[in-house]
Scaffold this motif. Structure first.
Motif, short mmCIF file in Angstrom:
data_model
loop_
_atom_site.label_atom_id
_atom_site.label_comp_id
_atom_site.label_asym_id
_atom_site.label_seq_id
_atom_site.Cartn_x
_atom_site.Cartn_y
_atom_site.Cartn_z
N VAL A 175 0.85 -1.18 0.00
CA VAL A 175 0.00 0.00 0.00
C VAL A 175 0.88 1.24 0.00
O VAL A 175 2.02 1.19 0.50
N GLN A 176 0.38 2.33 -0.55
CA GLN A 176 1.13 3.58 -0.53
C GLN A 176 0.98 4.25 0.84
O GLN A 176 0.00 4.05 1.56
N ALA A 177 1.95 5.07 1.16
CA ALA A 177 1.89 5.83 2.40
C ALA A 177 0.59 6.64 2.46
O ALA A 177 0.18 7.22 1.45
N GLY A 178 -0.02 6.63 3.64
CA GLY A 178 -1.31 7.29 3.81
C GLY A 178 -2.50 6.39 3.57
O GLY A 178 -3.64 6.76 3.90
N GLY A 179 -2.25 5.22 3.04
CA GLY A 179 -3.32 4.28 2.75
C GLY A 179 -3.70 3.44 3.96
O GLY A 179 -3.20 3.66 5.07
N SER A 180 -4.59 2.48 3.71
CA SER A 180 -5.13 1.64 4.78
C SER A 180 -5.05 0.16 4.40
O SER A 180 -5.09 -0.19 3.21
N LEU A 181 -4.96 -0.66 5.41
CA LEU A 181 -5.06 -2.11 5.26
C LEU A 181 -5.80 -2.66 6.47
O LEU A 181 -5.75 -2.07 7.56
#
Length: 124
Positions: free
Chosen positions: A12-18
């Motif tokens: 995931v890119q920085a700032g994203g969620s998982l």
């Protein structure tokens, strides 16, 4: 005996969620606190979050407080770690763990069963 299987890791890119999930088998799930730990390359495995057996209390490492949320479903025997505002420094293998008792703790020795881990990679 408790068996744990994690899922939900990925890139995931920085700032994203998982959202990480941990499915447990065994009859003692609701009698145990559950925790998540993580281990980055070349580093020690570190505490991330834990939740008491009833789900009434949660505790977080300072590094994830306000960004991660831990919950559990004692009917489905699952634990979920929602990770938001991810940073590159969150990159690690994440492990689900079942504690010895109702409250658990922040130390690895407080946990007796471990999953195989799931990779989380956060790109900048």
């Amino acid at each position: 005996q408790v068996q744990l299987v994690e899922s939900g890791g990925g890139l995931v890119q920085a700032g994203g969620s998982l959202r990480l999930s941990c499915a447990a088998s065994g009859r003692s799930f609701s009698d145990r606190a559950m925790g998540w730990f993580r281990q980055a390359p070349g580093k020690e495995r570190e505490f991330v979050a834990r939740i008491t057996s009833s789900g009434g209390s949660t505790y977080y490492a300072d590094s994830v407080k306000g960004r991660f949320t831990l919950s559990r479903d004692n009917v489905k025997s699952t634990v979920t770690l929602q990770m938001n505002s991810l940073k590159p420094e969150d990159t690690a293998v994440y492990y689900c763990a079942a504690a010895k008792g109702l409250r658990g703790g922040d130390a690895r020795d407080d946990y007796v069963y471990w999953g195989q881990g799931t990779q989380v990679t956060v790109s900048s």
